[in-house]
Enzyme design. Structure first.
Site, mmCIF file in Angstrom:
data_model
loop_
_atom_site.group_PDB
_atom_site.id
_atom_site.type_symbol
_atom_site.label_atom_id
_atom_site.label_comp_id
_atom_site.label_asym_id
_atom_site.label_seq_id
_atom_site.Cartn_x
_atom_site.Cartn_y
_atom_site.Cartn_z
ATOM 1 N N LYS A 130 0.767 -1.146 -0.037
ATOM 2 C CA LYS A 130 -0.053 -0.053 -0.053
ATOM 3 C C LYS A 130 0.971 1.370 -0.004
ATOM 4 O O LYS A 130 0.498 2.322 -0.543
ATOM 5 C CB LYS A 130 -1.030 0.000 1.347
ATOM 6 C CG LYS A 130 -2.103 -1.164 1.012
ATOM 7 C CD LYS A 130 -3.134 -0.973 1.968
ATOM 8 C CE LYS A 130 -4.119 -2.100 1.597
ATOM 9 N NZ LYS A 130 -3.929 -3.402 1.835
HETATM 10 C C1 PLP Z 1 -4.589 -4.520 1.029
HETATM 11 C C2 PLP Z 1 -3.704 -5.924 1.187
HETATM 12 C C3 PLP Z 1 -4.117 -6.678 -0.086
HETATM 13 C C4 PLP Z 1 -5.394 -6.861 -0.784
HETATM 14 O O1 PLP Z 1 -5.023 -5.705 -1.747
HETATM 15 P P1 PLP Z 1 -6.496 -5.330 -2.559
HETATM 16 O O2 PLP Z 1 -5.978 -4.234 -3.394
HETATM 17 O O3 PLP Z 1 -7.651 -4.765 -1.397
HETATM 18 O O4 PLP Z 1 -7.126 -6.218 -3.319
HETATM 19 C C5 PLP Z 1 -3.187 -8.071 0.055
HETATM 20 N N1 PLP Z 1 -2.368 -8.015 0.683
HETATM 21 C C6 PLP Z 1 -1.946 -7.185 1.513
HETATM 22 C C7 PLP Z 1 -0.562 -7.560 2.214
HETATM 23 C C8 PLP Z 1 -2.587 -6.011 2.075
HETATM 24 O O5 PLP Z 1 -2.291 -5.031 2.626
#
Ligand code: PLP
Length: 464
Positions: A112
């Site tokens: 993120k």
């Molecule tokens: C947010 C997240 C996901 C999922 O991603 P999306 O874009 O919501 O599908 C997967 N793995 C981790 C570690 C995350 O923080």
């Protein structure tokens, strides 16, 4: 470039207004009016270029006249200047045709960071240009809050307030939110669950007088700019493996469908992608949907990959919009049924289009743990549980196309699951470990809308 809502009843916006709006006023999600395409020669020329330079070129068509190429280049270099790895998102060859794309070298050790760092720089700049300030409010079950705070700490024009459920996030996650000491950062422990935090945020956005008073802005995963930022690493990784001449498949640990939708966007822009694998844990609404055509909410089950423990994948609405030939009436009908009946059935021709590019595979808890153990034993590599789900789903893909599994978190972010599966304690990078030793500032506010709004208004520079 102009942006339209998937539900067809919100104003058409330019890039900067889309960035600041987040959700469309009709409840829909903003998408570009058309998908830009990059010439094959340009994609080929990405080989050997820096991540920030490739990001500038992939993102430029989406910003239209709002940001010049020179400004954008400055922005991408600034956004990706604080990563722990010179390549930003390096590839790791695991075995045979299996690769891992390490997206966890940012300041909070999860993918993120890649989108949030860029979003923060773009937002601060847009606000400054308009001579405005904004108050960013969000709820987190763990990862998003830390990434948002890390990205916005010290921003000139934005204050950030993140609500998290008291006692229900991991130590590392809490410290990532409570140790930054900039005065524009406010991590608020709410006496309640994540759902309570989310409900409070929703209520604040629906409270028009408060919304205007503090100029509320959102940075959650439906913000178009987060999806846009994530398209970049599909290009960098495909080119590193011989694209665009060679087709590549991707396996993506999926929750809200933002990360994998960015792969769909990369494909629309001309990147030759073979298959996009939706990897889910036992919260498998998307795997069931692809198998049956029925999108039906279930109960959320807590797993070792908590960032994928969701009931509704918000960004799936953007894919439905394209599958329905961009007919907002179809999307609105589906979303109304989801609200009233917790379910809708995708029309056969639309499902057919989705299956032409996407697969989905569910990996349960025991298998996730086995995969972490196996990969460590065979290749001396520690997978975090989210990445392990992605790797498990990657093995369900047939054919001899190279498969890139998106490694969405550093193993040190989920030490309990890693120790349990492998017996090894995953150490965080030294810089991150050092930062977490700073004193914590924990703010507690009651689970009450009025008290929370008072706290935010009193501490936001907008209302000051
Ligand atoms: C947010 C997240 C996901 C999922 O991603 P999306 O874009 O919501 O599908 C997967 N793995 C981790 C570690 C995350 O923080």
């Amino acid at each position: 470039m102009e942006y339209i809502s998937t539900r067809g009843a919100a104003p058409v916006l330019d890039f900067e207004d889309t960035l600041l709006a987040g959700l469309a006023r009709d409840g829909g999600l903003y998408v570009p009016q058309n998908w830009p395409s990059l010439p094959t020669e340009q994609i080929k020329a990405f080989a050997g270029q820096s991540y920030a330079d490739i990001a500038t070129q992939v993102i430029k068509p989406f910003t239209g006249d709002c940001v010049s190429e020179a400004e954008l280049s400055e922005i991408t270099h600034r956004a990706y200047g604080g990563f722990n790895h010179p390549q930003i998102a390096p590839l790791h060859h695991l075995h045979d045709q299996h690769y891992l794309l390490e997206l966890f070298h940012g300041p909070t050790l999860a993918f993120k960071d890649i989108a949030m760092q860029l979003l923060a720089v773009l937002m601060d700049r847009a606000l400054a240009r308009r001579n405005q300030r904004a108050t960013i409010v969000g709820a987190t079950s763990g990862d998003t809050g830390g990434a948002a705070i890390e990205a916005f700490r010290g921003a000139d024009a934005a204050d950030i307030f993140i609500l998290y459920p008291k006692g229900r996030v991991s130590d590392v996650q809490r410290k990532q939110m409570t140790t930054p000491d900039e005065p524009n950062v406010h991590a608020i422990a709410i006496d309640g669950t994540f759902d309570d935090c989310q409900a409070l945020v929703k209520d604040m956005f629906n409270h028009a007088a408060f919304r205007d008073r503090v100029n509320l802005a959102g940075v959650n995963s439906i913000n178009w700019v987060r999806v846009m930022a994530q398209t970049v690493y599909y290009f960098t990784s495909a080119v590193a493996l011989g694209g665009p001449e060679t087709k590549i498949s991707f396996s993506v640990p999926t929750g809200n469908f933002g990360d994998i939708f960015a792969g769909y966007v990369a494909k629309q822009m001309g990147l030759p992608i073979d298959r996009l694998m939706i990897a889910t844990n036992v919260n498998d609404i998307l795997a069931r949907t692809l198998a049956t055509g029925a999108y039906t909410m279930g109960d959320v089950v807590a797993t070792s990959s908590p960032s994928m423990d969701i009931q509704i994948s918000s960004n799936f609405e953007r894919l439905l919009f394209d599958a329905a030939d961009r007919d907002p009436a179809v999307v609105s009908t589906y979303m109304a049924a989801l609200k009233s009946d917790h379910s809708f059935i995708i029309a056969p021709d639309q499902l057919h289009k989705i299956r032409a590019l996407f697969d989905a595979h569910r990996v349960d808890q025991a298998h996730t743990s086995d995969l972490m153990q196996q990969v460590f034993a065979r290749y001396a590599y520690l997978l975090d549980p989210h990445t392990a789900v992605g790797y498990g789903a990657a093995q369900a893909l047939n054919g001899d196309t190279p498969v890139v599994t998106l490694a969405t978190a550093h193993p040190a972010k989920f030490p309990d699951a890693v120790v349990k599966a492998t017996g090894i304690y995953p150490e965080p990078p030294a810089l991150v470990a050092e930062a977490l030793k700073r004193p914590e500032r924990e703010i507690a506010v009651a689970n009450d809308l009025t008290q929370l709004e008072e706290f935010i208004a009193a501490h936001s520079r907008v209302s000051a």
